[in-house]
Scaffold this motif. Structure first.
Motif: not given
Length: 385
Positions: A265-277
């Protein structure tokens, strides 16, 4: 500010969506902090993502337009709610849920055909995610199919960027949670002693949680898990089918399974992204960002950074786990990681126990999911039991 508006790439371009992982690998070397109208500032390098995760003062989690407890909170507010939430995923809670988790994993696998084609996303990933999440929350099995239909509509609206539909779907899901709260209140002392009831009775700083806060907590736990557990199982099953040598090693020695799951799951992400500001002017990756700018942390790139992992596609079971950002890092590291790890371990263990071979189907490749989803939308496999 002119630098801010330079369009470095288009994350929705056909060539990117055709193979997001390869596109992120290329962008990481060429433009590791990249601006687009769609994602604003995307961070693709491990070091930059880790810096953001560990500096919550400069890079705030308060990037949501809606109440999100505690995901979109910063200290001290985040700290208070995090303290409330963590015991739900602590050792005692996991030990209590473990027998149910193993039973559900085994039951889902037992429904697979004895020797035939399996669509891993629907028949394994989605079924298990729905059943295990409802069981953990204490929700009835009658919600499995309505939630499956909801997930399908939510994914379609997300791909279409249909904000009106997404808003309606969010209200619909909140309505499901409100129904669960209402049924427990109506039951009074006879309400089930489950996770949902316990959350309803929590306090923060000496006051009862507002319904809005309860709904936000339960929504975050449920919606997030339905997507990522399902995606994870599709990724894992397909990878083992494509790599029979590793599949054989895991069949022979299940002690390797936890490390293998995290590494795949490191090399093929089940969750692509998160956000910050961004809260104050800052320079990162050679780019100058102003206060108020928005960031997208691309896990699907950072966890494949050659500077940390060498060949990103090499599965190594002896890697230092602290480098793997599968569950994040810093104060916002995923509180549900112990539950997710137990669920994925139990499911893959049951699948390996109940089968003698998991193989790809010739001429039937898996179909990649499109951003913001990770993994696959369809994974046809042959499972021989």
């Amino acid at each position: 500010m002119s630098d801010t508006h330079q369009q470095d790439w288009d994350p929705r371009a056909e060539e990117v969506l055709d193979d997001q992982i390869a596109a992120y690998d290329e962008m990481r070397g060429r433009c590791p902090v990249a601006f687009s109208d769609y994602l604003q500032w995307s961070l693709l390098r491990h070091a930059d993502v880790r810096r953001v995760l560990e500096d919550h003062v400069t890079f705030s989690n308060a990037a949501s337009r809606h109440l999100s407890v505690p995901n979109a909170m910063d200290p001290p507010e985040h700290t208070r709610f995090r303290r409330l939430i963590e015991p739900y995923f602590g050792p005692a809670a996991m030990a209590e849920f473990a027998p149910r988790c193993r039973a559900i994993a085994g039951a889902v696998v037992d429904r697979l055909p004895a020797d035939g084609e399996v669509e891993a996303m629907a028949e394994m990933g989605q079924d298990f995610a729905l059943e295990i999440q409802c069981a953990f929350m204490g929700w009835p099995a009658t919600l499995h199919e309505p939630l499956r239909a909801w997930v399908k509509r939510q994914q379609a609206a997300t791909l279409a960027q249909d904000r009106e539909a997404l808003g309606e779907l969010a209200l619909e899901f909140d309505g499901v949670i409100h129904e669960q709260l209402a049924s427990r209140r109506a039951a009074g002392d006879a309400a089930p002693d489950d996770v949902t009831t316990r959350i309803m009775n929590e306090t923060v700083e000496g006051r009862a949680l507002a319904d809005e806060e309860i709904v936000s907590i339960l929504r975050n736990w449920t919606v997030g898990e339905l997507g990522t557990i399902s995606a994870s199982i599709g990724i894992l099953a397909r990878y083992l089918a494509a790599n029979p040598e590793l599949q054989g090693r895991l069949r022979a020695d299940r002690r390797l399974l936890p490390a293998a799951i995290d590494e795949i799951l490191r090399l093929d992400a089940p969750l692509m992204s998160n956000r910050r500001v961004v809260t104050r002017p800052v320079e990162i990756g050679g780019r100058r960002l102003a206060a108020g700018e928005r960031l997208t942390l691309l896990w699907g790139s950072a966890n494949r950074d050659e500077a940390v992992f060498g060949d990103p596609d090499e599965v190594r079971l002896d890697r230092d786990p602290k480098d793997n950002l599968l569950y994040g890092a810093g104060i916002h590291v995923c509180p549900g990681a112990p539950l997710a790890r137990m669920e994925l371990h139990d499911f893959m263990d049951a699948l390996l126990d109940a089968s003698v071979d998991i193989a790809l189907l010739p001429g039937r490749p898996a179909v990649r999911a499109l951003y913001p989803a990770g993994g696959y939308s369809a994974v046809p496999l042959h499972v021989r039991r």
